[in-house]
Motif scaffolding. Structure first.
Motif, PDB file in Angstrom:
ATOM      1  N   GLY A 142       0.789  -1.214   0.000  1.00  0.00           N
ATOM      2  CA  GLY A 142       0.000   0.000   0.000  1.00  0.00           C
ATOM      3  C   GLY A 142       0.822   1.266   0.000  1.00  0.00           C
ATOM      4  O   GLY A 142       0.257   2.362   0.030  1.00  0.00           O
ATOM      5  N   ASN A 143       2.173   1.146   0.013  1.00  0.00           N
ATOM      6  CA  ASN A 143       3.010   2.337   0.020  1.00  0.00           C
ATOM      7  C   ASN A 143       2.794   3.146  -1.249  1.00  0.00           C
ATOM      8  O   ASN A 143       2.798   2.607  -2.353  1.00  0.00           O
ATOM      9  N   ARG A 144       2.643   4.448  -1.094  1.00  0.00           N
ATOM     10  CA  ARG A 144       2.489   5.313  -2.252  1.00  0.00           C
ATOM     11  C   ARG A 144       3.858   5.693  -2.790  1.00  0.00           C
ATOM     12  O   ARG A 144       4.816   5.843  -2.030  1.00  0.00           O
ATOM     13  N   VAL A 145       3.953   5.821  -4.108  1.00  0.00           N
ATOM     14  CA  VAL A 145       5.221   6.219  -4.704  1.00  0.00           C
ATOM     15  C   VAL A 145       5.494   7.685  -4.418  1.00  0.00           C
ATOM     16  O   VAL A 145       4.581   8.473  -4.127  1.00  0.00           O
ATOM     17  N   ALA A 146       6.760   8.046  -4.510  1.00  0.00           N
ATOM     18  CA  ALA A 146       7.154   9.405  -4.154  1.00  0.00           C
ATOM     19  C   ALA A 146       6.811  10.412  -5.246  1.00  0.00           C
ATOM     20  O   ALA A 146       6.547  11.581  -4.960  1.00  0.00           O
ATOM     21  N   ARG A 147       6.799   9.987  -6.502  1.00  0.00           N
ATOM     22  CA  ARG A 147       6.596  10.928  -7.609  1.00  0.00           C
ATOM     23  C   ARG A 147       5.157  11.418  -7.671  1.00  0.00           C
ATOM     24  O   ARG A 147       4.212  10.633  -7.526  1.00  0.00           O
ATOM     25  N   GLU A 148       5.007  12.696  -7.937  1.00  0.00           N
ATOM     26  CA  GLU A 148       3.687  13.289  -8.120  1.00  0.00           C
ATOM     27  C   GLU A 148       3.582  14.037  -9.452  1.00  0.00           C
ATOM     28  O   GLU A 148       2.594  14.715  -9.709  1.00  0.00           O
ATOM     29  N   ASP A 149       4.598  13.914 -10.293  1.00  0.00           N
ATOM     30  CA  ASP A 149       4.572  14.571 -11.599  1.00  0.00           C
ATOM     31  C   ASP A 149       5.621  13.916 -12.486  1.00  0.00           C
ATOM     32  O   ASP A 149       6.470  13.148 -12.022  1.00  0.00           O
ATOM     33  N   TYR A 150       5.551  14.216 -13.774  1.00  0.00           N
ATOM     34  CA  TYR A 150       6.556  13.727 -14.711  1.00  0.00           C
ATOM     35  C   TYR A 150       7.897  14.419 -14.454  1.00  0.00           C
ATOM     36  O   TYR A 150       7.989  15.384 -13.696  1.00  0.00           O
ATOM     37  N   GLU A 151       8.918  13.940 -15.133  1.00  0.00           N
ATOM     38  CA  GLU A 151      10.237  14.581 -15.112  1.00  0.00           C
ATOM     39  C   GLU A 151      10.276  15.567 -16.280  1.00  0.00           C
ATOM     40  O   GLU A 151      10.569  15.197 -17.422  1.00  0.00           O
ATOM     41  N   TRP A 152       9.954  16.810 -16.005  1.00  0.00           N
ATOM     42  CA  TRP A 152       9.918  17.827 -17.054  1.00  0.00           C
ATOM     43  C   TRP A 152      11.330  18.299 -17.380  1.00  0.00           C
ATOM     44  O   TRP A 152      12.114  18.591 -16.485  1.00  0.00           O
ATOM     45  N   VAL A 153      11.654  18.337 -18.670  1.00  0.00           N
ATOM     46  CA  VAL A 153      12.965  18.804 -19.099  1.00  0.00           C
ATOM     47  C   VAL A 153      12.770  19.884 -20.166  1.00  0.00           C
ATOM     48  O   VAL A 153      11.699  19.994 -20.781  1.00  0.00           O
ATOM     49  N   TYR A 154      13.805  20.645 -20.391  1.00  0.00           N
ATOM     50  CA  TYR A 154      13.736  21.771 -21.337  1.00  0.00           C
ATOM     51  C   TYR A 154      14.835  21.654 -22.393  1.00  0.00           C
ATOM     52  O   TYR A 154      15.278  22.648 -22.949  1.00  0.00           O
ATOM     53  N   THR A 155      15.235  20.422 -22.631  1.00  0.00           N
ATOM     54  CA  THR A 155      16.233  20.124 -23.657  1.00  0.00           C
ATOM     55  C   THR A 155      15.592  19.246 -24.723  1.00  0.00           C
ATOM     56  O   THR A 155      14.563  18.603 -24.492  1.00  0.00           O
ATOM     57  N   ASP A 156      16.207  19.190 -25.897  1.00  0.00           N
ATOM     58  CA  ASP A 156      15.724  18.308 -26.950  1.00  0.00           C
ATOM     59  C   ASP A 156      16.072  16.865 -26.620  1.00  0.00           C
ATOM     60  O   ASP A 156      16.959  16.581 -25.808  1.00  0.00           O
ATOM     61  N   GLN A 157      15.379  15.943 -27.258  1.00  0.00           N
ATOM     62  CA  GLN A 157      15.704  14.535 -27.071  1.00  0.00           C
ATOM     63  C   GLN A 157      17.133  14.268 -27.537  1.00  0.00           C
ATOM     64  O   GLN A 157      17.634  14.940 -28.444  1.00  0.00           O
ATOM     65  N   PRO A 158      17.809  13.287 -26.937  1.00  0.00           N
ATOM     66  CA  PRO A 158      19.239  13.078 -27.227  1.00  0.00           C
ATOM     67  C   PRO A 158      19.527  12.373 -28.542  1.00  0.00           C
ATOM     68  O   PRO A 158      20.675  12.386 -29.009  1.00  0.00           O
ATOM     69  N   HIS A 159      18.532  11.775 -29.170  1.00  0.00           N
ATOM     70  CA  HIS A 159      18.819  10.862 -30.275  1.00  0.00           C
ATOM     71  C   HIS A 159      19.278  11.564 -31.549  1.00  0.00           C
ATOM     72  O   HIS A 159      20.131  11.042 -32.277  1.00  0.00           O
ATOM     73  N   ALA A 160      18.739  12.730 -31.830  1.00  0.00           N
ATOM     74  CA  ALA A 160      19.124  13.427 -33.067  1.00  0.00           C
ATOM     75  C   ALA A 160      20.599  13.823 -33.040  1.00  0.00           C
ATOM     76  O   ALA A 160      21.325  13.635 -34.032  1.00  0.00           O
ATOM     77  N   ASP A 161      21.061  14.367 -31.911  1.00  0.00           N
ATOM     78  CA  ASP A 161      22.463  14.772 -31.815  1.00  0.00           C
ATOM     79  C   ASP A 161      23.399  13.573 -31.867  1.00  0.00           C
ATOM     80  O   ASP A 161      24.455  13.615 -32.516  1.00  0.00           O
ATOM     81  N   ARG A 162      23.010  12.486 -31.181  1.00  0.00           N
ATOM     82  CA  ARG A 162      23.877  11.305 -31.211  1.00  0.00           C
ATOM     83  C   ARG A 162      23.922  10.706 -32.608  1.00  0.00           C
ATOM     84  O   ARG A 162      24.988  10.259 -33.065  1.00  0.00           O
ATOM     85  N   ARG A 163      22.786  10.685 -33.288  1.00  0.00           N
ATOM     86  CA  ARG A 163      22.784  10.184 -34.674  1.00  0.00           C
ATOM     87  C   ARG A 163      23.731  10.998 -35.545  1.00  0.00           C
ATOM     88  O   ARG A 163      24.502  10.437 -36.339  1.00  0.00           O
ATOM     89  N   LYS A 164      23.697  12.310 -35.408  1.00  0.00           N
ATOM     90  CA  LYS A 164      24.566  13.182 -36.199  1.00  0.00           C
ATOM     91  C   LYS A 164      26.033  12.900 -35.900  1.00  0.00           C
ATOM     92  O   LYS A 164      26.864  12.807 -36.821  1.00  0.00           O
ATOM     93  N   ASP A 165      26.369  12.748 -34.622  1.00  0.00           N
ATOM     94  CA  ASP A 165      27.758  12.475 -34.239  1.00  0.00           C
ATOM     95  C   ASP A 165      28.231  11.126 -34.769  1.00  0.00           C
ATOM     96  O   ASP A 165      29.362  11.004 -35.283  1.00  0.00           O
ATOM     97  N   ILE A 166      27.375  10.120 -34.652  1.00  0.00           N
ATOM     98  CA  ILE A 166      27.769   8.776 -35.085  1.00  0.00           C
ATOM     99  C   ILE A 166      27.969   8.735 -36.599  1.00  0.00           C
ATOM    100  O   ILE A 166      28.944   8.151 -37.104  1.00  0.00           O
TER     101      ILE A 166
END
Length: 323
Positions: free
Chosen positions: A2-26
């Motif tokens: 019955g323990n409630r989880v600690a999170r009460e919201d998403y993990e909001w970020v203000y950066t772009d997803q990492p995949h486009a930059d990694r694809r470009k580098d690779i």
């Protein structure tokens, strides 16, 4: 339980997803990876074989007692049907016939859809390409649980129930978060699938239909393969929003476990994703990854820091072009 989880919201970020930059580098360092892009000529034959196997199973289960129908539904049918959904995932990236024959891929996906019992393929493509283009995008990426899911499924027992009900939430979430007008392809998908289901019942009776539909629902619920739903993008470690899985179940799932590699290069078929990791190993070896989807499910349920809210989310800017 019955323990409630600690999170009460998403993990909001203000950066772009990492995949486009990694694809470009690779690609700048390893341009030969471009040779891995394009259709997989073996995919269509593997899919046809799997469909035929399920057709044979439909014929065989009609003579079994109900207890054995239910046993084989979970032990075998659920594995094949979940694998078929991941074949449709592959086909949605045009890896069966290539980009120049896009409609061939759409109709072939409907064929692959037949043993699943639920019209799925046409809608999946529309939303899945948005998931790649706008990973974590608020109001666009329907792979992210709704506010209700994050709020309600907040104890170990409720998370357990949520995993069982994954097929339900994947079906209704797009309608709540990002509804889209119904297309002709979706209507065709539904008509073809309904016609097949009726024909199956008329020819073979109720048992194959139960085997087919229950196999799909069970396979995408509390099932070892369904661990990939959680493993791919739930934030087990802060700062990481995509995770790969390097285990034996990749053999049944078209290498969907190579998920960082897949998001970096969605046009590369699953069969060739291990080559991406091998060629550009320094980009992947140090990323957190899994070797057991069963352990992922267990850890997600038992860790009170994890919940449906454990997803990276971002507000999109500029012109959002959806499928």
């Amino acid at each position: 339980m019955g323990n409630r989880v600690a999170r009460e919201d998403y993990e909001w970020v203000y950066t772009d997803q990492p995949h486009a930059d990694r694809r470009k580098d690779i690609l700048a360092k390893y341009p030969e990876i471009k040779t891995l892009m394009g259709p997989d000529p073996r995919l269509k034959w593997i899919v046809c074989m799997m469909v035929m196997i399920q057709f044979l199973a439909f014929y065989l289960v009609k003579a079994l007692d109900w207890k054995w129908v239910l046993f084989w539904t979970y032990a075998f049918g659920s594995c094949i049907n979940h694998s078929m959904t991941l074949a449709i995932h592959e086909i949605s990236h045009n890896t069966a016939f290539g980009n120049n024959r896009a409609m061939w891929n759409r109709w072939f996906a409907m064929f692959a859809n037949l043993p699943i019992g639920l019209p799925y393929s046409a809608s999946f493509k529309r939303y899945h390409l948005d998931h790649h283009r706008y990973l974590g995008g608020d109001g666009v990426d329907v792979d992210i649980p709704s506010e209700f899911e994050g709020w309600f499924f907040c104890t170990r027992f409720r998370k357990f129930v949520w995993i069982i009900l994954q097929p339900l939430f994947y079906a209704i979430r797009p309608l709540c978060i990002n509804p889209k007008p119904i297309t002709r392809l979706e209507l065709a998908n539904a008509a073809v699938q309904l016609s097949f289901n009726v024909a199956l019942y008329w020819l073979c009776g109720a048992k194959p239909v139960v085997y087919m539909l229950a196999g799909s629902l069970l396979g995408m619920g509390l099932h070892p393969i369904s661990g990939h739903f959680i493993a791919e993008h739930y934030m087990f470690l802060k700062g990481h929003e995509t995770y790969s899985y390097y285990g034996s179940l990749n053999l049944l799932t078209f290498n969907v476990g190579y998920h960082n590699e897949h998001h970096d290069f969605p046009s590369i078929p699953g069969r060739r994703l291990p080559l991406v990791k091998k060629i550009a190993s320094e980009y992947y070896d140090d990323l957190p990854h899994y070797t057991s989807w069963v352990k992922v499910l267990y850890d997600f349920i038992m860790d009170d820091q994890l919940s449906p809210y454990s997803r990276v989310k971002r507000r999109l800017k500029g012109d959002v072009k959806q499928e």
